[in-house]
Design a protein around this motif. Structure first.
Motif, short mmCIF file in Angstrom:
data_model
loop_
_atom_site.label_atom_id
_atom_site.label_comp_id
_atom_site.label_asym_id
_atom_site.label_seq_id
_atom_site.Cartn_x
_atom_site.Cartn_y
_atom_site.Cartn_z
N GLN A 1 55.16 32.41 42.87
CA GLN A 1 55.14 32.51 41.42
C GLN A 1 53.83 31.98 40.82
N ALA A 2 53.19 31.03 41.54
CA ALA A 2 51.98 30.44 40.98
C ALA A 2 50.89 31.49 40.89
N PRO A 3 50.15 31.53 39.79
CA PRO A 3 49.07 32.50 39.70
C PRO A 3 47.94 32.16 40.66
N LYS A 4 47.20 33.15 41.04
CA LYS A 4 46.03 32.94 41.86
C LYS A 4 44.83 33.43 41.07
N ALA A 5 43.67 32.97 41.48
CA ALA A 5 42.48 33.37 40.75
C ALA A 5 41.36 33.72 41.70
N ALA A 6 40.49 34.59 41.25
CA ALA A 6 39.28 34.92 42.01
C ALA A 6 38.16 35.10 40.99
N PRO A 7 36.94 34.73 41.35
CA PRO A 7 35.83 34.91 40.40
C PRO A 7 35.70 36.40 40.10
N LEU A 8 35.71 36.70 38.85
CA LEU A 8 35.69 38.10 38.44
C LEU A 8 34.41 38.80 38.86
N ALA A 9 33.34 38.02 38.95
CA ALA A 9 32.05 38.61 39.28
C ALA A 9 32.09 39.33 40.62
N ALA B 1 44.20 27.66 32.69
CA ALA B 1 45.07 28.02 31.58
C ALA B 1 46.34 27.18 31.62
N GLY B 2 46.16 25.91 31.95
CA GLY B 2 47.28 24.98 31.92
C GLY B 2 48.21 25.08 33.11
N ARG B 3 47.86 25.88 34.10
CA ARG B 3 48.75 26.02 35.25
C ARG B 3 47.97 25.78 36.53
N ALA B 4 48.67 25.22 37.49
CA ALA B 4 48.05 25.03 38.80
C ALA B 4 47.84 26.40 39.41
N THR B 5 46.59 26.67 39.76
CA THR B 5 46.27 28.00 40.22
C THR B 5 45.50 27.93 41.52
N GLU B 6 45.88 28.72 42.46
CA GLU B 6 45.16 28.76 43.74
C GLU B 6 43.91 29.62 43.59
N ILE B 7 42.79 29.05 44.01
CA ILE B 7 41.56 29.84 43.97
C ILE B 7 41.42 30.54 45.31
N LEU B 8 41.33 31.84 45.24
CA LEU B 8 41.30 32.63 46.45
C LEU B 8 39.92 32.55 47.11
N ASP B 9 39.91 32.45 48.41
CA ASP B 9 38.65 32.49 49.14
C ASP B 9 38.37 33.96 49.45
N VAL B 10 37.64 34.56 48.56
CA VAL B 10 37.39 36.00 48.70
C VAL B 10 36.68 36.27 50.02
N GLY B 11 35.78 35.37 50.36
CA GLY B 11 35.02 35.53 51.60
C GLY B 11 35.93 35.71 52.80
N HIS B 12 36.97 34.90 52.84
CA HIS B 12 37.90 34.97 53.96
C HIS B 12 38.48 36.38 54.09
N HIS B 13 38.86 36.92 52.93
CA HIS B 13 39.49 38.23 52.96
C HIS B 13 38.51 39.34 53.27
#
Lengths: 901, 154
Positions: free
Chosen positions: A644-652, A743-755
């Motif tokens: 349920q927790a959102p994840k994030a990745a740098p949009l760039a 945005a006020g929530r614990a968010t996992e930052i995705l390691d794009v490199g890994h993927h």
């Protein structure tokens, strides 16, 4: 076709529509003899006339249907099955009538199937009653379906109807009793009571005849005549032409300034205006004409869906222009279907909710401030806001943050978005590919509007406002070279003059043109390109007008050569041979007599493509990237991928956001692939617990690099936020850099490199073969942020570089001093300890490094910083998120694998 | 000019398209006019030259040259238009020139020669052998049915 037959067709079509409605009423009130009398009379008239005109098939069917109805009159119970059967007979009669209309004669065919059923039902319905009586008038037994003269007359007497006075007289006067059945209807044909207003005889559309006048108006009967619709239409066009000529004349006189013309011109002006008004009036029709077929539709739907539905009509006599009426007929029908199908609950559900089992759909029409307002209300389940919200999110129509700020009304309006349906299942009733978006665009095209009110659990109301008069639309005239096109003003949000180097200018990401407009980036489309017209000159392409259009919820810019003026135009339909071109909604004639094509905003939006919205989202991000950055505020794409927790990745890093049809995903070699822009794109799950959808739209984050693309499978794209990332908790899970509060929530930052490495696994391995490894230039990457090191390393690797990373100036210097040789050094500026400037300075003093180009990679901006960097020995200064810029610079200073190969 | 020995006659308006002469049954011809201010319709089938305003009616103009696969008309040559009503819509057949009206015996019409270009056979109703030349009679319905032309071309 002779006149008698034509009259018969028109009359019969009207009568049959009445029968449809009356039967539905009868089914509800089986005890109402009056209704039954009505139906009986109508069918009887049809039968009699058919016999007279020698239409045998029709007569046979009408006869069988009449027989069955005779049983009802004798007291048999009108079962729904029997009513359905009679409706089927009516439908068959309509089919045959349509054939007659087309060919002018009855076509051979076999109706035995239907007749047998009708007769069987009649026999079943026949109660064990007294033996057939000898009819005194005929002197013999009545044959099935025949009615005694007494009964017939009683029926006529008891039945007040439009033709009542005349038709009922006829048989009384007639002394030829043995031919009563034939005579009565013939009399009705020979002396049809003219309705109280000019009726539109839809000669080519017997299925849509005009509303018959109410009986109360019979006093003025005889003062009216039937006029063909085409006659009126022609009259209307001639009047329009007259108006145009008058305008030209007025123009000319004004120019010449001859006063002698003034008086006669004024008169001409006056007469023309009155004539125009008068002709317009003849085109008015009660809205009830568009509702005529609804009772039958609702009845059939109720039967199909197992629901109990009552249709209430109010204000059916409200008049509006025939053309407008034609245009709203289908949208109205669609909305009533929707109410019946999705709006109303089943009787069981209703009972459990404490509602009456009988659901109500109410249609009402009334005048309000120069408009006709039509409301379609049901007392069903109402709109489920939560479901609309999640659907809007899933469809990428809005972000969660946007939705939170929206009012309920705004959220409800999502149901007008293209392809939006909250119905869990597409049923045969409403799932016809005609959505509310079509309804809305049809109504907006004629200058109307659609609104919605709904209370969850209580029901909903759709409110349509339509202009009273002819479909006169205000339109914006635009030009492409010498060609002029009209755009309905309703969909035009604003006009923008775009100039190269100006405040508003056309920019490009890849080859997609965009316009920076205040806080958003607008996807653009060149009208020339859409219409397959030759492109303008290169310079002219960017020096153009942008018409910002809104179609549904898509906002986009249409680039045209020039914007001329606005004008009130009368929409004329497109010629049938040109209707296929979805970009045009119709044609119109301008004041100067020339014909102009009207653009269909919906068609244009569709041609622009459904990904426009997604492109816009990406455009929005691209803008923030190129905008001056303060500190390390980073635009992040928030999404949900497993859990349920959102994840994030740098949009760039994200090249595009895509929604692909899940059914197009293929599995090859155990790995999911999808055909994307002409090549195969591998798909990687963004987290171990993300699974491909089996159907519907699969959201993907697409990463592209030098011709290779990989799609990251996510569950849902949530939002784009700009935020400073402070990774609070580092992660031990591969593929996750850590967790940050976003945005006020614990968010996992995705390691794009890994993927990326997962997807490019094979490719990297191949690159690591010694023979080629030596050929690969090496990059020393200096950045204090593990996040950026991790992010950039795979990107650089993918671009064909070997990467050595250092966490600061000191560490990097040490690596160099130990004899590391690098083709190029990329360094951050702001670093704790030794910063980038100091590092670069120190490097110039290292003998082994002499001549190695050093690139600055920083989020700092401003001329002084750039100058300072140059002074320190940096050869290039690149914004931190300008990945293509970095690759380009690297290629320049140390050609990587791809360009070397 | 009813000649009792020759029976029923039919009248045809003759038109010239790229040097070829065609006949159109006079009862189908609503009027002959000079097309003015033709509005080009982008994305339309190629034989549709455009739409124009004829006294308040929108008329779809079909260029007979492209319909018959003949070379394009020179820019300088202004076409003439034969106004025809077809399925409650107004059409105009653009031709190079409009000639005389010919009265021909109804039974003199023959089937078009099979050696004709298929596009021509498709729009031909029949042929008359005149003293000096052959006169191909156009089937107006087929000539205007651009959809079937598209299908035939596809």
């Amino acid at each position: 076709m002779d006149d008698l037959l034509r009259d018969f067709l028109t009359e019969t079509a009207e009568n049959l529509d009445h029968v449809d409605n009356e039967l539905v009423r009868f089914e509800q009130e089986p005890a109402n003899d009056k209704i039954l009398g009505n139906i009986f009379r109508l069918v009887h008239t049809v039968k009699g006339t058919c016999g007279f005109l020698g239409l045998e098939r029709l007569e046979a069917i009408a006869h069988a249907a009449e027989t069955l109805m005779g049983e009802f009159r004798s007291g048999a119970l009108a079962t729904p099955e029997a009513v359905t059967l009679i409706l089927a007979a009516i439908d068959r009669i309509k089919e045959i009538l349509a054939d007659i209309e087309k060919t002018g004669a009855e076509q051979p065919g076999d109706d035995a199937d239907l007749i047998v059923l009708l007769e069987k039902a009649a026999i079943e319905a026949k109660a064990p009653k007294a033996a057939p009586a000898i009819d005194p008038a005929l002197g013999r037994e009545l044959r099935p379906g025949e009615v005694s003269l007494d009964e017939l007359e009683r029926a006529f007497r008891d039945t007040p109807g439009p033709e009542m006075t005349v038709a009922a007289e006829a048989p009384k006067k007639s002394k030829k009793k043995e031919a009563v059945a034939a005579v009565a209807p013939v009399a009705a044909v020979a002396a049809p009571k003219a309705p109280a207003k000019i009726e539109m005889e839809a000669a080519n559309d017997a299925g849509a005849p005009a509303e018959r006048a109410a009986s109360s108006e019979s006093a003025i009967a005889g003062q009216t005549i039937r006029v063909g619709v085409d006659t009126l239409d022609r009259l209307m066009t001639m009047v329009s032409e007259l108006v145009l000529t008058r305008n030209q004349l007025l123009d000319t006189v004004k120019r010449i300034g001859d006063k002698d013309f003034n008086l006669p011109l004024q008169r001409l002006n006056h007469v023309t205006a009155e004539l125009q008004e008068g002709v317009m009036k003849t085109r008015m029709q009660p809205i009830g004409a568009a509702w005529r077929m609804l009772p039958r539709i609702v009845r059939d739907l109720a039967a199909d869906l197992g629901k109990k539905i009552e249709l209430v009509q109010e204000g059916a006599d409200t008049e509006l222009d025939r053309q407008v009426l034609d245009l709203i007929k289908d949208p109205l029908t669609h909305m009533v279907r929707n109410c019946a199908d999705h709006g109303l609950e089943t009787p069981a559900e209703r009972a459990s909710l404490g509602k009456p089992e009988l659901g109500t759909i109410k249609l009402s029409a009334y005048h309000q401030g120069g408009c006709i307002v039509v409301e379609i209300t049901d007392d069903g389940r109402g709109l489920d806001l939560e479901r609309i919200k999640s659907k809007a999110l899933a469809n990428g129509l809005a972000t969660e943050a946007e939705i939170e700020k929206m009012s309920e009304a705004q959220i409800m309006r999502f149901i007008f978005a293209p392809g939006f349906s909250t119905a869990a299942a597409v049923t045969s009733v409403s799932g016809r590919g005609v959505g509310m978006d079509v309804v809305r665009s049809n109504i907006e095209l004629i200058g109307g509007s659609v609104d919605l009110r709904s209370t969850f659990g209580k029901g909903s109301t759709v409110i349509i406002r339509i202009p009273l008069t002819l479909a006169i639309v205000s339109a914006l005239m635009v030009s492409l070279g010498a060609d002029i096109f009209a755009i309905p003003q309703l969909v035009v949000l604003e006009l923008v003059r775009a100039r190269p180097g100006g405040d508003q200018r056309i920019e490009r990401i890849g080859d997609a043109p965009l316009l920076r407009l205040r806080d958003r980036l607008l996807p653009l489309v060149y009208l020339r390109q859409l219409l397959d017209l030759p492109r303008a000159d290169k310079e002219k392409e960017d020096d153009a007008f942008v018409v910002v259009l809104q179609s549904g919820d898509d906002v986009f810019g249409l680039v045209v050569d020039d914007v001329l003026h606005t004008e009130e135009i009368v929409v004329k339909p497109m010629a049938s041979s040109l209707k296929e071109i979805s970009l045009f909604a119709g044609t119109t004639i301008l004041g100067d007599g020339s014909v102009v094509l009207i653009l269909d905003p919906n068609g244009v939006a569709q041609a622009v493509g459904p990904s426009a919205a997604v492109d816009a989202a990406r455009a929005k991000s691209a803008e923030t990237v190129s905008a001056d950055e303060v500190g390390s505020v980073v635009p992040l794409l928030l999404f949900r991928a497993g859990g349920q927790a959102p994840k994030a990745a740098p949009l760039a890093l994200v090249t595009r956001l895509e929604m692909i049809d899940a059914s197009t995903i293929e599995i090859a070699d155990g790995r999911p692939l999808v055909q994307y822009r002409g090549s195969l794109m591998p798909l990687i799950a963004a987290a171990p617990d993300v699974y491909l959808k089996e159907s519907g739209d699969q959201p993907l984050l697409v990463f592209a690099d030098d011709g290779r693309t990989v799609g990251l499978i996510v569950d849902e794209i949530l939002d784009i936020v700009e935020q400073r990332i402070d990774i609070g908790v580092a992660s031990i899970v591969p593929g996750v850099l850590g967790t940050a509060v976003i945005a006020g929530r614990a968010t996992e930052i995705l390691d794009v490199g890994h993927h990326l490495t997962l997807a490019f696994d094979d490719w990297l391995k191949r690159k690591d073969r010694p023979a080629e490894a030596t050929a690969m230039p090496t990059v020393l990457l200096v950045d204090d942020s593990a996040f950026f090191r991790n992010m950039l390393t795979p990107v650089l690797k993918a671009a064909g570089y070997r990467v050595v990373a250092a966490s600061g100036g000191g560490e990097a210097l040490e690596i160099v001093r130990k004899g590391g040789r690098y083709d190029v050094i990329v360094s951050d500026i702001e670093m704790p300890g030794m910063n980038g400037f100091e590092f670069a300075q120190a490097l110039t003093e290292e003998p082994t490094v002499g001549g190695t180009p050093i690139l600055a990679l920083s989020s700092l901006s401003g001329d002084t910083v750039v100058e300072q960097a140059r002074d320190a020995g940096f050869v290039e200064y690149i914004a931190k998120f300008d990945r293509p810029g970095l690759i380009a610079a690297l290629q320049h200073f140390a050609p990587g694998y791809r360009s070397a190969a | 000019m009813t000649d009792e020995t020759q029976g029923v006659h039919r009248s045809f308006v003759t038109v010239e398209v790229a040097g070829e002469t065609f006949g159109i049954a006079i009862e189908r011809v609503r009027e002959v006019f000079t097309p003015d201010r033709l509005t080009h319709v982008p994305l339309a089938p190629h034989e549709i030259a455009g739409v124009l305003n004829l006294r308040g009616r929108i008329v779809t103009a079909v260029d007979m040259r492209s319909r018959l696969g003949l070379p394009r008309r020179d820019e300088a040559d202004k076409p003439m238009a034969i106004g025809i009503d077809h399925r409650q819509e107004a059409f105009a057949l653009l031709v190079d020139r409009v000639g005389d009206v010919l009265d021909l015996p109804a039974d003199g019409q023959e089937a078009p020669p099979t050696s004709l270009d298929p596009r021509w056979i498709h729009v031909a109703e029949g042929v008359y052998r005149l003293d000096s030349r052959l006169l191909l009679i156009l089937n107006v319905e087929r000539a205007l049915d651009t959809q079937s032309a598209l299908a035939a071309a596809a």
